[in-house]
Design a protein around this motif. Structure first.
Motif, PDB file in Angstrom:
ATOM      1  N   GLN A  18       0.836  -1.207   0.000  1.00 47.11           N
ATOM      2  CA  GLN A  18       0.000   0.000   0.000  1.00 47.11           C
ATOM      3  C   GLN A  18       0.866   1.250   0.000  1.00 47.11           C
ATOM      4  O   GLN A  18       0.561   2.230  -0.686  1.00 47.11           O
ATOM      5  CB  GLN A  18      -0.941  -0.001   1.206  1.00 47.11           C
ATOM      6  N   LEU A  20       3.946   1.543  -1.227  1.00 47.44           N
ATOM      7  CA  LEU A  20       4.613   1.679  -2.522  1.00 47.44           C
ATOM      8  C   LEU A  20       3.659   2.135  -3.626  1.00 47.44           C
ATOM      9  O   LEU A  20       4.082   2.747  -4.599  1.00 47.44           O
ATOM     10  CB  LEU A  20       5.272   0.357  -2.912  1.00 47.44           C
ATOM     11  N   LEU A  21       2.373   1.839  -3.471  1.00 47.14           N
ATOM     12  CA  LEU A  21       1.389   2.211  -4.505  1.00 47.14           C
ATOM     13  C   LEU A  21       0.538   3.412  -4.099  1.00 47.14           C
ATOM     14  O   LEU A  21      -0.449   3.730  -4.748  1.00 47.14           O
ATOM     15  CB  LEU A  21       0.470   1.012  -4.796  1.00 47.14           C
ATOM     16  N   SER A  22       0.957   4.110  -3.044  1.00 46.18           N
ATOM     17  CA  SER A  22       0.118   5.181  -2.477  1.00 46.18           C
ATOM     18  C   SER A  22      -0.038   6.388  -3.404  1.00 46.18           C
ATOM     19  O   SER A  22      -0.993   7.146  -3.262  1.00 46.18           O
ATOM     20  CB  SER A  22       0.692   5.644  -1.132  1.00 46.18           C
ATOM     21  N   ASP A  23       0.871   6.579  -4.352  1.00 46.69           N
ATOM     22  CA  ASP A  23       0.782   7.763  -5.218  1.00 46.69           C
ATOM     23  C   ASP A  23       0.109   7.471  -6.563  1.00 46.69           C
ATOM     24  O   ASP A  23       0.167   8.276  -7.479  1.00 46.69           O
ATOM     25  CB  ASP A  23       2.169   8.377  -5.429  1.00 46.69           C
ATOM     26  N   ILE A  24      -0.529   6.305  -6.682  1.00 45.85           N
ATOM     27  CA  ILE A  24      -1.334   6.015  -7.875  1.00 45.85           C
ATOM     28  C   ILE A  24      -2.791   6.304  -7.535  1.00 45.85           C
ATOM     29  O   ILE A  24      -3.226   6.100  -6.409  1.00 45.85           O
ATOM     30  CB  ILE A  24      -1.208   4.538  -8.302  1.00 45.85           C
ATOM     31  N   LEU A 185       7.015  -3.703  -7.976  1.00 51.08           N
ATOM     32  CA  LEU A 185       5.949  -2.712  -7.791  1.00 51.08           C
ATOM     33  C   LEU A 185       6.223  -1.429  -8.567  1.00 51.08           C
ATOM     34  O   LEU A 185       5.283  -0.791  -9.054  1.00 51.08           O
ATOM     35  CB  LEU A 185       5.763  -2.407  -6.305  1.00 51.08           C
ATOM     36  N   GLN A 186       7.493  -1.044  -8.682  1.00 49.62           N
ATOM     37  CA  GLN A 186       7.807   0.143  -9.485  1.00 49.62           C
ATOM     38  C   GLN A 186       7.429  -0.077 -10.942  1.00 49.62           C
ATOM     39  O   GLN A 186       6.899   0.815 -11.611  1.00 49.62           O
ATOM     40  CB  GLN A 186       9.299   0.493  -9.364  1.00 49.62           C
ATOM     41  N   LYS A 189       3.620  -0.016 -11.075  1.00 47.16           N
ATOM     42  CA  LYS A 189       3.125   1.356 -10.927  1.00 47.16           C
ATOM     43  C   LYS A 189       3.171   2.088 -12.270  1.00 47.16           C
ATOM     44  O   LYS A 189       2.207   2.758 -12.653  1.00 47.16           O
ATOM     45  CB  LYS A 189       3.983   2.094  -9.893  1.00 47.16           C
ATOM     46  N   LEU A 190       4.278   1.936 -12.985  1.00 44.10           N
ATOM     47  CA  LEU A 190       4.420   2.580 -14.289  1.00 44.10           C
ATOM     48  C   LEU A 190       3.371   2.060 -15.272  1.00 44.10           C
ATOM     49  O   LEU A 190       2.702   2.836 -15.966  1.00 44.10           O
ATOM     50  CB  LEU A 190       5.828   2.335 -14.835  1.00 44.10           C
ATOM     51  N   LEU A 192       0.465   0.572 -14.610  1.00 40.39           N
ATOM     52  CA  LEU A 192      -0.891   0.944 -14.209  1.00 40.39           C
ATOM     53  C   LEU A 192      -1.162   2.419 -14.481  1.00 40.39           C
ATOM     54  O   LEU A 192      -2.278   2.785 -14.854  1.00 40.39           O
ATOM     55  CB  LEU A 192      -1.113   0.638 -12.728  1.00 40.39           C
ATOM     56  N   THR A 193      -0.153   3.248 -14.287  1.00 40.52           N
ATOM     57  CA  THR A 193      -0.302   4.676 -14.582  1.00 40.52           C
ATOM     58  C   THR A 193      -0.648   4.870 -16.052  1.00 40.52           C
ATOM     59  O   THR A 193      -1.553   5.620 -16.420  1.00 40.52           O
ATOM     60  CB  THR A 193       0.971   5.447 -14.214  1.00 40.52           C
TER      61      THR A 193
END
Length: 199
Positions: A18, A20-24, A185-186, A189-190, A192-193
């Protein structure tokens, strides 16, 4: 904001993911919120187990799902415990029991090289034919005595090659940059963004 179920009941793993993914722009909800039990993990590969967990959570909630399968792979043990890392000592083993078994199995062994591996998947639906799949590998070695009080699992005996600290000695922010899960996760994140910005 899109709701996504996180297919884990491991609170420490949930907190880590959560954060690591908080800024999505996604609302990450752990599957425990829906009273969902653990999915079966019958496969011999991390990616197949991660997919099984994600599809199970998505089917139970009718939401997109994220799941990971990760573990520690030790060169001398033919890359075991691997997918059985959480059940290495026995089926309902604690972190301490697994850690102590690994130390016992490596007593007197010179080659203590190991790596953490993580496969993270994202499915939009239970039958998603194009899951997003990301992976991370963190190389190091198994030390003879536990060190540090952060982290979980095998972290107190896994020494990162670059910093020469165990994963349990690292500051959580640095660990999230170096770790197998952080790497995967990085990437996720990319992807999913890009996926959700295109809609």
């Amino acid at each position: 904001m899109t709701k996504v179920v996180l297919a884990s009941n491991n609170q420490k793993k949930i907190n880590e993911m959560q954060h690591l993914l908080s800024d999505i722009n996604l609302e990450i909800i752990p599957q425990s919120f829906f009273n969902i039990g653990e999915a079966d993990e019958p496969y011999q590969t991390f990616v197949e187990n991660a997919l099984a967990k994600a599809r199970y959570a998505s089917k139970k909630t009718n939401l997109p799902a994220i799941a990971d399968d990760s573990g520690i792979c030790v060169d001398h043990l033919d890359f075991n415990p691997g997918v059985r890392s959480a059940r290495f000592a026995h089926e309902n083993a604690t972190d301490d029991e697994n850690l102590l078994k690994l130390l016992h199995d490596l007593e007197g062994v010179e080659n203590r090289n190991a790596h953490y591996y993580c496969s993270i998947v994202f499915v939009t639906t239970p039958d998603d034919p194009q899951p997003i799949i990301c992976e991370g590998i963190w190389k190091g070695k198994i030390v003879e005595q536990p060190r540090g009080s952060n982290g979980f699992g095998y972290d107190p005996i896994f020494e990162d090659f670059m910093t020469e600290n165990t994963a349990a000695e690292l500051d959580p922010q640095l660990k999230n940059k170096l770790s197998h899960r952080g790497q995967a996760l990085q990437q996720l994140k990319l992807k999913l963004t890009i996926k959700y910005e295109q809609k």
